[in-house]
Design a protein around this motif. Structure first.
Motif, PDB file in Angstrom:
ATOM      1  N   LEU A  72       3.768   8.297   4.650  1.00 24.37           N
ATOM      2  CA  LEU A  72       4.581   7.231   5.236  1.00 24.37           C
ATOM      3  C   LEU A  72       5.303   7.712   6.490  1.00 24.37           C
ATOM      4  O   LEU A  72       5.418   6.980   7.477  1.00 24.37           O
ATOM      5  N   GLY A  73       5.781   8.953   6.467  1.00 25.00           N
ATOM      6  CA  GLY A  73       6.450   9.519   7.638  1.00 25.00           C
ATOM      7  C   GLY A  73       5.520   9.584   8.835  1.00 25.00           C
ATOM      8  O   GLY A  73       5.920   9.286   9.977  1.00 25.00           O
ATOM      9  N   GLU A  74       4.274   9.970   8.593  1.00 30.20           N
ATOM     10  CA  GLU A  74       3.300  10.028   9.686  1.00 30.20           C
ATOM     11  C   GLU A  74       3.057   8.641  10.278  1.00 30.20           C
ATOM     12  O   GLU A  74       2.930   8.490  11.497  1.00 30.20           O
ATOM     13  N   PHE A  87      -0.031  -1.650  -5.441  1.00 32.03           N
ATOM     14  CA  PHE A  87       0.968  -0.645  -5.758  1.00 32.03           C
ATOM     15  C   PHE A  87       1.924  -0.594  -4.573  1.00 32.03           C
ATOM     16  O   PHE A  87       1.534  -0.251  -3.457  1.00 32.03           O
ATOM     17  N   GLY A  88       3.160  -0.987  -4.821  1.00 34.31           N
ATOM     18  CA  GLY A  88       4.106  -1.042  -3.708  1.00 34.31           C
ATOM     19  C   GLY A  88       5.456  -1.533  -4.158  1.00 34.31           C
ATOM     20  O   GLY A  88       5.804  -1.462  -5.338  1.00 34.31           O
ATOM     21  N   VAL A  89       6.218  -2.065  -3.207  1.00 32.16           N
ATOM     22  CA  VAL A  89       7.573  -2.501  -3.505  1.00 32.16           C
ATOM     23  C   VAL A  89       7.610  -3.995  -3.763  1.00 32.16           C
ATOM     24  O   VAL A  89       6.798  -4.760  -3.236  1.00 32.16           O
ATOM     25  N   VAL A  90       8.538  -4.396  -4.610  1.00 33.85           N
ATOM     26  CA  VAL A  90       8.893  -5.804  -4.812  1.00 33.85           C
ATOM     27  C   VAL A  90      10.262  -5.978  -4.189  1.00 33.85           C
ATOM     28  O   VAL A  90      11.188  -5.204  -4.474  1.00 33.85           O
ATOM     29  N   LEU A  91      10.399  -6.960  -3.314  1.00 37.28           N
ATOM     30  CA  LEU A  91      11.628  -7.129  -2.551  1.00 37.28           C
ATOM     31  C   LEU A  91      12.526  -8.203  -3.146  1.00 37.28           C
ATOM     32  O   LEU A  91      12.061  -9.111  -3.841  1.00 37.28           O
ATOM     33  N   ARG A  92      13.804  -8.095  -2.857  1.00 40.82           N
ATOM     34  CA  ARG A  92      14.724  -9.212  -3.057  1.00 40.82           C
ATOM     35  C   ARG A  92      14.687 -10.014  -1.767  1.00 40.82           C
ATOM     36  O   ARG A  92      15.222  -9.589  -0.737  1.00 40.82           O
ATOM     37  N   HIS A  93      14.030 -11.176  -1.825  1.00 35.39           N
ATOM     38  CA  HIS A  93      13.732 -11.939  -0.612  1.00 35.39           C
ATOM     39  C   HIS A  93      14.984 -12.260   0.193  1.00 35.39           C
ATOM     40  O   HIS A  93      14.995 -12.134   1.417  1.00 35.39           O
ATOM     41  N   GLN A  94      16.039 -12.690  -0.513  1.00 36.31           N
ATOM     42  CA  GLN A  94      17.242 -13.109   0.196  1.00 36.31           C
ATOM     43  C   GLN A  94      17.865 -11.940   0.952  1.00 36.31           C
ATOM     44  O   GLN A  94      18.272 -12.080   2.111  1.00 36.31           O
ATOM     45  N   LYS A  95      17.936 -10.780   0.313  1.00 31.29           N
ATOM     46  CA  LYS A  95      18.521  -9.618   0.973  1.00 31.29           C
ATOM     47  C   LYS A  95      17.661  -9.143   2.142  1.00 31.29           C
ATOM     48  O   LYS A  95      18.158  -8.526   3.086  1.00 31.29           O
ATOM     49  N   ALA A 120       0.826  -1.214   0.000  1.00 31.80           N
ATOM     50  CA  ALA A 120       0.000   0.000   0.000  1.00 31.80           C
ATOM     51  C   ALA A 120       0.857   1.260   0.000  1.00 31.80           C
ATOM     52  O   ALA A 120       0.769   2.085   0.910  1.00 31.80           O
ATOM     53  N   PHE A 121       1.694   1.402  -1.030  1.00 32.44           N
ATOM     54  CA  PHE A 121       2.406   2.667  -1.186  1.00 32.44           C
ATOM     55  C   PHE A 121       1.354   3.747  -1.463  1.00 32.44           C
ATOM     56  O   PHE A 121       0.491   3.576  -2.329  1.00 32.44           O
ATOM     57  N   PRO A 122       1.380   4.859  -0.744  1.00 29.56           N
ATOM     58  CA  PRO A 122       0.311   5.861  -0.891  1.00 29.56           C
ATOM     59  C   PRO A 122       0.268   6.484  -2.290  1.00 29.56           C
ATOM     60  O   PRO A 122       1.280   6.977  -2.786  1.00 29.56           O
ATOM     61  N   GLY A 125       6.592   0.184  -7.655  1.00 28.23           N
ATOM     62  CA  GLY A 125       5.656   0.560  -8.704  1.00 28.23           C
ATOM     63  C   GLY A 125       4.424  -0.329  -8.668  1.00 28.23           C
ATOM     64  O   GLY A 125       4.087  -0.915  -7.639  1.00 28.23           O
ATOM     65  N   GLY A 126       3.742  -0.448  -9.807  1.00 22.52           N
ATOM     66  CA  GLY A 126       2.527  -1.239  -9.888  1.00 22.52           C
ATOM     67  C   GLY A 126       2.823  -2.695 -10.196  1.00 22.52           C
ATOM     68  O   GLY A 126       3.742  -3.015 -10.954  1.00 22.52           O
ATOM     69  N   VAL A 127       2.052  -3.585  -9.583  1.00 27.38           N
ATOM     70  CA  VAL A 127       2.085  -5.018  -9.889  1.00 27.38           C
ATOM     71  C   VAL A 127       0.736  -5.348 -10.511  1.00 27.38           C
ATOM     72  O   VAL A 127      -0.313  -5.137  -9.890  1.00 27.38           O
ATOM     73  N   PHE A 128       0.749  -5.882 -11.733  1.00 32.81           N
ATOM     74  CA  PHE A 128      -0.462  -5.954 -12.551  1.00 32.81           C
ATOM     75  C   PHE A 128      -1.048  -7.358 -12.627  1.00 32.81           C
ATOM     76  O   PHE A 128      -0.344  -8.360 -12.442  1.00 32.81           O
ATOM     77  N   ASP A 129      -2.336  -7.418 -12.918  1.00 34.78           N
ATOM     78  CA  ASP A 129      -3.045  -8.674 -13.173  1.00 34.78           C
ATOM     79  C   ASP A 129      -2.982  -8.929 -14.676  1.00 34.78           C
ATOM     80  O   ASP A 129      -3.685  -8.289 -15.462  1.00 34.78           O
ATOM     81  N   SER A 130      -2.136  -9.861 -15.071  1.00 35.47           N
ATOM     82  CA  SER A 130      -1.898 -10.079 -16.502  1.00 35.47           C
ATOM     83  C   SER A 130      -3.163 -10.525 -17.227  1.00 35.47           C
ATOM     84  O   SER A 130      -3.398 -10.139 -18.377  1.00 35.47           O
TER      85      SER A 130
END
Length: 336
Positions: free
Chosen positions: A26-28, A230-238, A15-17, A54-59
């Motif tokens: 986010l700071g609040e 809409f948000g972040v995609v992480l590198r799981h291992q890191k 949930a990136f604003p 960014g956005g993650v889409f429903d293909s």
């Protein structure tokens, strides 16, 4: 990773604003200033914990075809097949797993014919006819959402809960009309959001739109289900989640929907699908599990088996990550 970064990651995964000043919001939430929240996210991006924002889409809703593929690839041909697949933008994931079906990759393409063209080429390179498409019959859950609470207080493996969406059947996949304005914005937000305190204003400049138009259309695409999140995609291992397993279960068709729904309720399960079988592959339900260790993943599988009564299962851990990327929609190039 400090407390502020943990709080921010728990929010921005899903949930990136979508606002003029997202880092102020986010700071609040984190109890810091707009600038401090922004710098924390920049730091996480530069350290490689955040792979993309960014956005993650429903293909399916965008009109694309997606499938998981399994192949028996001779060891001597793995590098050559991987090199071919790595060059195709629609191949977003490719892993080696310890099984006779040793290569597992995903394809997203504009047509089923394009998917089959790719598979034919893989068969040719591998010198094996045993490369198959296993498209989803039912989708029970997609939700990669790690819990970064310092005490991991409400999860055994620290993956946060997300309500399963209910069974989606392939026959029910809804394609939504996509306008040229939709496509223009999708081409931008499927990439990385600009490094800016006002990232949507930067997108507006690139499109020669107003910021309000960008915000409204982004929100509309979320409401229409074109954007899953809409948000972040992480590198799981890191991020500390170093183990991932594809759990597979041989469940009969008349029980698949009931049991798949139960499996999807487990917070540690990020993906849950029903897929076709093969003559030498009896597994119908697939559960993706991420953990901080192999033991985490094993414990989750044991708990799922106890809850569902399905004790005949296999765990295929990732031996090698050959490719992991995000799909680029509406920028198709020809497949050779």
């Amino acid at each position: 990773m400090d407390t502020v970064e943990r709080i921010l990651l728990n929010t921005v995964q899903t949930a990136f604003p979508v606002t003029s000043h997202p880092y102020q919001t986010l700071g609040e939430l984190a109890g810091v200033s707009e600038e401090e929240a922004w710098q924390s996210i920049i730091r996480l991006r530069e350290e490689g914990i955040i792979r993309r924002l960014g956005g993650v889409f429903d293909s399916h809703r965008l009109g694309y075809h997606s499938t998981l593929c399994a192949g028996k690839v001779p060891e001597a041909k793995i590098s050559e097949v991987a090199e071919y697949l790595n060059g195709i933008p629609g191949v977003t994931h490719n892993y080696l797993r310890p099984h006779q079906y040793n290569m597992w990759f995903t394809i997203i393409a504009s047509t089923k014919a394009e998917v089959e063209k790719i598979l034919d080429k893989v068969r040719q390179i591998a010198g094996s006819d045993e490369v198959y498409s296993l498209p989803a019959i039912r989708l029970f859950k997609i939700s990669v959402d790690f819990n970064f609470k310092e005490d991991d207080s409400d999860s055994d493996t620290a993956i946060s809960s997300s309500k399963a969406p209910g069974a989606w059947e392939s026959s029910q996949a809804e394609t939504i009309e996509i306008t040229e304005r939709d496509k223009a914005l999708i081409r931008l937000v499927q990439g990385d959001l600009p490094y800016s305190l006002t990232p949507f204003a930067e997108l507006a400049k690139a499109l020669k739109w107003t910021e309000r138009e960008v915000l409204d259309l982004t929100q509309s695409m979320l409401e229409r289900g074109l954007i899953r999140r809409f948000g972040v995609v992480l590198r799981h291992q890191k991020a500390g989640f170093t183990a991932n397993a594809m759990g597979v279960w041989p469940v009969a068709e008349d029980h698949a929907e009931e049991i798949g729904a139960k499996m999807a309720e487990f917070r540690e399960v990020s993906h849950c699908y029903q897929r076709p079988t093969l003559p030498d592959w009896p597994y119908t339900l697939f559960t993706m599990i991420h953990g901080r260790s192999v033991e985490d993943c094993q414990n989750v599988m044991e708990r799922i088996a106890q809850a569902t009564g399905v004790e005949d299962y296999r765990m295929l851990f990732s031996q090698a990550e050959l490719k992991k990327s995000s799909m680029k929609y509406f920028v198709e190039a020809a497949i050779d």
